[in-house]
Design a protein around this motif. Structure first.
Motif, PDB file in Angstrom:
ATOM      1  N   ARG A   5     -62.062 -53.258 -15.570  1.00 28.56           N
ATOM      2  CA  ARG A   5     -60.822 -53.693 -15.091  1.00 28.56           C
ATOM      3  C   ARG A   5     -61.258 -52.340 -14.223  1.00 28.56           C
ATOM      4  O   ARG A   5     -61.446 -52.164 -13.296  1.00 28.56           O
ATOM      5  N   GLU A  13     -63.860 -52.855 -11.882  1.00 27.29           N
ATOM      6  CA  GLU A  13     -63.465 -53.965 -10.822  1.00 27.29           C
ATOM      7  C   GLU A  13     -62.949 -52.263  -9.554  1.00 27.29           C
ATOM      8  O   GLU A  13     -63.615 -52.612  -8.280  1.00 27.29           O
ATOM      9  N   LEU A  72     -64.210 -60.844  -5.614  1.00 27.76           N
ATOM     10  CA  LEU A  72     -62.713 -60.161  -5.947  1.00 27.76           C
ATOM     11  C   LEU A  72     -61.480 -60.389  -5.714  1.00 27.76           C
ATOM     12  O   LEU A  72     -62.078 -60.282  -4.451  1.00 27.76           O
ATOM     13  N   LEU A  83     -56.340 -58.409 -10.311  1.00 25.55           N
ATOM     14  CA  LEU A  83     -57.943 -57.929 -11.248  1.00 25.55           C
ATOM     15  C   LEU A  83     -58.079 -57.967 -13.011  1.00 25.55           C
ATOM     16  O   LEU A  83     -56.305 -58.458 -12.776  1.00 25.55           O
TER      17      LEU A  83
END
Length: 245
Positions: free
Chosen positions: A88, A91, A150, A155
């Motif tokens: 995460r 991301e 993404l 997420l």
């Protein structure tokens, strides 16, 4: 004749960056759950069968099984939490970088988006048109979808991953634990071995189906691994029990 395909291409290209199967995420979670349950089955079965080889005391078997269950579930949850938290963070870093680039170099980013669609097979003019239309609609969403793959609203979730991992491990671990403490002492090991092998055959078949892989090799691998784990721990437990006795 050439105008109609070119005009309809932008409409089709709007979906070019989307996943082919929106159920892939759910299948991934389900597959991870099956693997977590399998870990719980094998590790706890090896533990309790090993202890059963050393002693017939029900209290010792229950204590060892519960300790293994709790330790395994916590370990799985912690490992998953750390792993998914790292994912995460990565991301979020990528999303922040993309926002900065869109703010500081919008034209370069537009050209990059067009190049990505051109690489997917669109003609240069069509790719440019698609990129411009998507940029006007939501430049950030267009870039993170096509360039990063993404969804900012979806997420990775560390706590959810940790909880699911712990639950899957616990559900698998309960089977050998109950199988070894409920039957009479003389039947504990055979009942546990049969129950575990049946459960492993089921999880192997399910994981093969989810992964769309051959059924027989997946099942045989799990059966061989589970049988080997229980056999080795039983021998070790018997040797230790004999030495201590």
């Amino acid at each position: 004749m050439d105008e109609e395909p070119a005009a309809s291409a932008p409409r089709a290209a709007l979906h070019a960056g989307e996943p082919h199967d929106r159920g892939d995420g759910r299948l991934g979670w389900l597959r991870a759950g099956v693997l977590g349950a399998n870990d719980g089955i094998v590790s706890t079965a090896g533990l309790v069968v090993g202890v059963a080889g050393a002693t017939t005391d029900s209290g010792a078997l229950l204590a060892a099984g519960l300790a293994g269950l709790v330790a395994g579930a916590v370990s799985m949850a912690l490992g998953e939490y750390v792993s998914v938290s790292t994912q995460r963070d990565s991301e979020r870093t990528l999303l922040a970088k993309e926002r900065r680039e869109l703010e500081t170099m919008p034209q370069e980013e537009l050209a990059e988006l067009a190049a990505l669609y051109e690489a997917k097979g669109l003609r240069p003019a069509t790719a440019r048109q698609v990129a411009e239309e998507l940029t006007e609609h939501d430049a950030f969403a267009a870039h993170v979808d096509v360039e990063l793959g993404l969804d900012p609203d979806q997420l990775s979730r560390p706590w959810q991953a940790a909880g699911s991992s712990a639950l899957a491990f616990t559900s698998g671990a309960l089977l050998p634990l109950l199988a070894v403490v409920l039957p009479p002492a003389s039947a504990r090991v055979p009942v546990t071995v049969v129950a575990v092998l049946l459960a492993l055959a089921l999880t192997g078949a399910l994981s093969a189906r989810l992964g769309r892989s051959p059924l027989r090799p997946a099942v045989l691998r799990l059966l061989a691994g589970g049988a080997l784990a229980m056999g080795l721990t039983y021998v070790v437990g018997s040797l230790v029990g004999g030495a201590l006795g």
